[in-house]
Write a protein that holds these residues in place. Structure first.
Motif, mmCIF file in Angstrom:
data_model
loop_
_atom_site.group_PDB
_atom_site.id
_atom_site.type_symbol
_atom_site.label_atom_id
_atom_site.label_comp_id
_atom_site.label_asym_id
_atom_site.label_seq_id
_atom_site.Cartn_x
_atom_site.Cartn_y
_atom_site.Cartn_z
ATOM 1 N N TYR A 177 -4.969 6.944 21.916
ATOM 2 C CA TYR A 177 -5.776 6.738 21.977
ATOM 3 C C TYR A 177 -5.646 4.806 23.603
ATOM 4 C CZ TYR A 177 -8.049 9.982 19.912
ATOM 5 O OH TYR A 177 -8.229 11.245 18.679
ATOM 6 N N TYR A 178 -6.712 4.461 24.064
ATOM 7 C CA TYR A 178 -6.435 3.390 24.575
ATOM 8 C C TYR A 178 -7.346 2.532 23.386
ATOM 9 C CZ TYR A 178 -4.241 4.376 28.711
ATOM 10 O OH TYR A 178 -3.608 4.571 30.186
ATOM 11 N N LEU A 222 -17.400 5.121 28.623
ATOM 12 C CA LEU A 222 -16.435 4.706 27.549
ATOM 13 C C LEU A 222 -16.617 3.976 26.501
ATOM 14 C CD1 LEU A 222 -14.165 3.281 30.556
ATOM 15 C CD2 LEU A 222 -13.564 5.255 29.076
ATOM 16 N N ALA A 223 -18.014 4.315 25.745
ATOM 17 C CA ALA A 223 -18.321 4.249 24.660
ATOM 18 C C ALA A 223 -17.446 3.476 23.320
ATOM 19 C CB ALA A 223 -20.107 4.057 24.233
ATOM 20 N N ASP A 224 -17.508 4.805 23.446
ATOM 21 C CA ASP A 224 -16.622 5.316 22.138
ATOM 22 C C ASP A 224 -14.797 5.797 22.861
ATOM 23 O OD1 ASP A 224 -14.924 5.971 19.658
ATOM 24 O OD2 ASP A 224 -16.533 7.301 19.379
ATOM 25 N N MET A 225 -13.704 4.576 22.510
ATOM 26 C CA MET A 225 -12.352 4.811 23.082
ATOM 27 C C MET A 225 -11.550 6.118 22.466
ATOM 28 S SD MET A 225 -12.485 3.573 25.582
ATOM 29 C CE MET A 225 -10.163 3.769 26.095
ATOM 30 N N ARG A 226 -12.188 6.703 21.259
ATOM 31 C CA ARG A 226 -11.771 7.339 20.373
ATOM 32 C C ARG A 226 -12.289 8.625 20.652
ATOM 33 N NH1 ARG A 226 -7.336 5.598 17.666
ATOM 34 N NH2 ARG A 226 -7.525 7.443 16.022
ATOM 35 N N ALA A 227 -13.116 8.900 21.455
ATOM 36 C CA ALA A 227 -13.537 10.241 22.213
ATOM 37 C C ALA A 227 -13.269 9.701 23.218
ATOM 38 C CB ALA A 227 -15.263 9.869 21.842
ATOM 39 N N MET A 228 -11.969 9.859 23.924
ATOM 40 C CA MET A 228 -11.290 9.190 25.194
ATOM 41 C C MET A 228 -10.444 9.678 24.858
ATOM 42 S SD MET A 228 -13.886 9.314 26.872
ATOM 43 C CE MET A 228 -13.560 9.305 28.296
ATOM 44 N N PRO A 251 -21.445 8.231 23.742
ATOM 45 C CA PRO A 251 -20.310 8.065 22.837
ATOM 46 C C PRO A 251 -20.297 9.465 22.883
ATOM 47 C CG PRO A 251 -21.512 6.729 21.307
ATOM 48 C CD PRO A 251 -23.030 7.143 22.383
ATOM 49 N N GLY A 252 -18.831 9.756 23.591
ATOM 50 C CA GLY A 252 -18.402 11.121 23.464
ATOM 51 C C GLY A 252 -18.741 11.487 24.681
ATOM 52 N N LEU A 280 -9.800 18.652 20.381
ATOM 53 C CA LEU A 280 -10.570 17.773 21.030
ATOM 54 C C LEU A 280 -10.856 16.620 19.533
ATOM 55 C CD1 LEU A 280 -10.636 18.943 23.751
ATOM 56 C CD2 LEU A 280 -13.435 18.423 23.733
ATOM 57 N N THR A 281 -11.935 15.196 19.699
ATOM 58 C CA THR A 281 -12.361 14.746 18.453
ATOM 59 C C THR A 281 -13.756 14.891 18.304
ATOM 60 O OG1 THR A 281 -13.535 12.694 20.081
ATOM 61 C CG2 THR A 281 -10.807 12.530 19.381
ATOM 62 N N GLU A 282 -14.595 14.656 17.079
ATOM 63 C CA GLU A 282 -15.242 14.965 16.128
ATOM 64 C C GLU A 282 -16.189 14.749 17.081
ATOM 65 O OE1 GLU A 282 -18.040 16.017 12.841
ATOM 66 O OE2 GLU A 282 -15.989 15.626 12.440
ATOM 67 N N ALA A 283 -16.385 13.374 17.753
ATOM 68 C CA ALA A 283 -17.258 12.440 18.474
ATOM 69 C C ALA A 283 -17.831 13.949 19.423
ATOM 70 C CB ALA A 283 -17.161 11.421 18.726
#
Length: 643
Positions: free
Chosen positions: A371-372, A444-450, A421-422, A556-559
């Protein structure tokens, strides 16, 4: 070659269902791009009086269809704006149900005129394709009209409350003072259009078709964002006020107006926003809030709604352009999930991970290396990486395509007022006049979803060699009636997008094995869609059941997964077009390779697939078959063996 599809009968054009939400909005994938080269030529066509007559009759048909398309655009100034055409720029479409009925009646009459005025047998093969596509559009619209009470007018992804704002912010060009006059007038038009859409939404909700609670919650936030900040209440400037001021300032910088006139324009726009825009959004927000307690807290599909099963069957037929039913699509999805899991196991072993696949998924979801940072710098790094992947693929294109787009494609973050997000990435086409490039939009609201492993493949899908190719090439075709340049057919466009993800590997992409696993992740994602879409809408699955299946079979992330599942719930059937379209394109390529042998040319195949505009899958197969026949004929004429 095993065939998993039956031809759809009667013919159906998914462009209507792709446009249902914007049937009056007509935002459906409209823009244009320039072509770098003419389409690759098939073998010489037959000559003689009959062929000459077919050419003449087809030219007459094309002129008639162009005139009809101009008439059709009269229903949609918004469509014109997204094409870069300023005709009727002060207007917003009539978004009422009666206007939709009038458009359907016009389409019906146009088909009657087509059949009375042209003998299909006297047309060239491409002329027959245009003839069939025009009929196709009407048949789809007529069939869809039977389900108008089932449609979700507003949802968190493509609702009129955000898309109408995009008309002004993204499509309305201001180059001259008259354009700013039109902009201000359009603010009032948006009020009328929003209230017309709200009226339809109320009727549909009363009939039992309302989105789940999560969608209302998101839509309330989105709509409030569009009336927060100056000139409304709240800190900072609202998105629409920022846009209005920027467009006036652009006229000032260009010397088109003086400072006094600029101040008048800003004051006029401010007044229209307060007196027209704000009351409309307040009405929409109030209705969303009143619906919230009535909406399902446990979200599922449309099958439970009145006439829901028939509606979903129609959506599947439209989204896939086949006659596959929900059970068949569900079984196909399960089989594809199993196949892709085996490929994932092999790649997991290649990177040296010794645990089970579920642990590898967990590792990919949770390790920070993938992740970034969730910072402005991290977001910019993501955009720059995507831009770099586009540049790499652009260099490879001439080896795989004869038709190349001239216009560029940029990478941008989704506007704050509609960012989720996501949320799913998307592509917006360039303007016809070249004033606006294609845009690959990223949430790009949630970088943990990217996750970084998916960055490369998603870029190829949305930009090059994916949607920027299939839309751009279609919309700059010459020698075909203009309506074909702007058709939007789900199974074709999304099948091409998914096919292009795998094609990029042939082109030298995914040098990092984790990025290659990202490619498998997104293919798995589309296979899972077949299972979940049918599960939700035909088998009574809930949102949480769908999320659990997704988590078990994807990293894939849960988000991401929750956002995806919520997309499937509000867009029944649409998600099935990706995998089914990809499989059909792969089958057609295999057929061409088997028939043509050494004469098979990958550039020629891709140009045939892309060079006719977007097509239902059965008509795409007909076009490829004609290309194979002409290639064989040319080979025999040249003394080659084969075919």
């Amino acid at each position: 070659m095993t065939r998993i599809f039956r031809r759809a009968a009667p013919k159906r054009n998914s462009s209507y269902f792709a446009r249902t939400m914007f049937n009056s909005l007509c935002l459906a994938s409209i823009a244009t791009l320039s072509l770098g080269a003419a389409p690759a030529k098939a073998a010489p066509a037959a000559t003689g009086p009959a062929a000459s007559g077919a050419v003449t009759e087809t030219a007459r048909l094309n002129a008639w269809l162009d005139a009809k398309y101009d008439e059709e655009l009269g229903f949609s100034p918004i469509a014109r704006s997204f094409q870069g055409d300023k005709t009727d720029q002060a207007r917003i479409d009539d978004l009422s149900e009666s206007a939709s009925d009038r458009r359907l009646a016009w389409l019906r009459k146009s088909v009657m005129q087509l059949k009375a005025g042209f003998d299909r047998t006297q047309l060239s093969p491409d002329g027959r394709l245009s003839y069939d596509l025009w009929v196709y559009s009407y048949e789809e619209a007529a069939r869809a009209a039977r389900f108008k009470r089932n449609v979700f007018v507003f949802d968190q992804l493509f609702g009129a409350h955000t898309r109408l704002a995009q008309v002004l912010i993204a499509a309305h060009k201001v180059d001259e003072p008259a354009d700013m006059d039109a902009y201000v007038t359009r603010i009032g038009g948006i009020r009328r259009g929003l209230l017309q859409q709200l009226d339809i939404a109320k009727r549909n909700a009363a009939a039992g078709s309302r989105v789940p609670r999560f969608a209302y919650e998101t839509m309330i936030r989105q709509a409030r964002t569009l009336v927060t900040g100056a000139p409304f209440t709240g800190q900072g400037d609202s998105a629409i006020w920022t846009d209005a001021q920027a467009k006036v300032d652009g006229l000032l910088r260009a010397g088109k107006i003086d400072a006094a006139t600029g101040a008048i324009y800003k004051a006029t726009a401010r007044k229209a926003l307060l007196e027209e825009w704000l009351p409309a959004y307040q009405a929409v927000i109030a209705w969303f809030e009143s619906e919230l307690p009535k909406a399902d807290a446990v979200a599922t599909g449309v099958g439970k709604n009145p006439n829901g099963a028939a509606y979903y069957a129609a959506m599947l037929a439209s989204s896939t352009t086949t006659t596959l039913n929900a059970d068949e699509i569900h079984r196909l999805g399960i089989a594809e999930v199993g196949r892709i899991r085996q490929e994932m196991e092999a790649l997991k072993a290649k990177v040296g991970f010794t645990g089970p696949l579920r642990d590898f998924f967990k590792y990919l979801r949770e390790d920070d290396r993938f992740y970034y940072p969730d910072t402005d710098e991290g977001r910019q790094a993501y955009i720059e990486a995507a831009t770099g992947h586009i540049a790499f693929i652009r260099q490879q294109l001439p080896r795989y395509f004869g038709i190349l787009p001239k216009a560029g494609v940029t990478v941008q973050r989704v506007e704050a007022y509609r960012e989720i997000p996501g949320g799913p990435q998307e592509y917006q086409m360039p303007a016809a006049d070249g004033s606006r490039p294609g845009v690959f939009y990223i949430h790009l609201a949630d970088m943990r979803a990217m996750p970084i492993p998916q960055l490369e493949v998603v870029t190829y899908h949305e930009a090059l060699p994916g949607h920027h190719m299939n839309y751009a090439i279609a919309q700059e075709l010459r020698g075909v009636p203009r309506f074909r340049r702007f058709l939007s057919i789900n199974a074709y466009q999304e099948g091409w997008g998914l096919y292009s993800e795998k094609l990029a590997k042939e082109m030298g992409a995914y040098q990092d094995p984790y990025s290659d696993f990202g490619r498998l992740t997104t293919e798995m994602w589309r296979a899972i869609r077949l299972v979940l879409d049918t599960g939700l809408h035909a088998k009574g699955w809930t949102e949480e059941q769908a999320i659990a299946y997704f988590l078990a079979n994807s990293p894939l992330t849960e988000a991401q997964i929750r956002s995806e599942v919520r997309r499937y719930i509000v867009m029944p059937g649409q998600a099935t077009g990706y995998k089914i379209g990809m499989i059909r394109i792969e089958q057609l390529r295999q057929k061409a390779q088997a028939k043509l042998g050494a004469r098979f040319d990958i550039r020629g195949f891709h140009d045939v697939v892309l060079g006719g505009g977007q097509l239902p899958l059965d008509l795409l197969e007909r076009r490829v078959d004609e290309w194979i026949t002409e290639s064989c004929r040319a080979g025999k004429a040249a003394g080659s063996r084969g075919c």
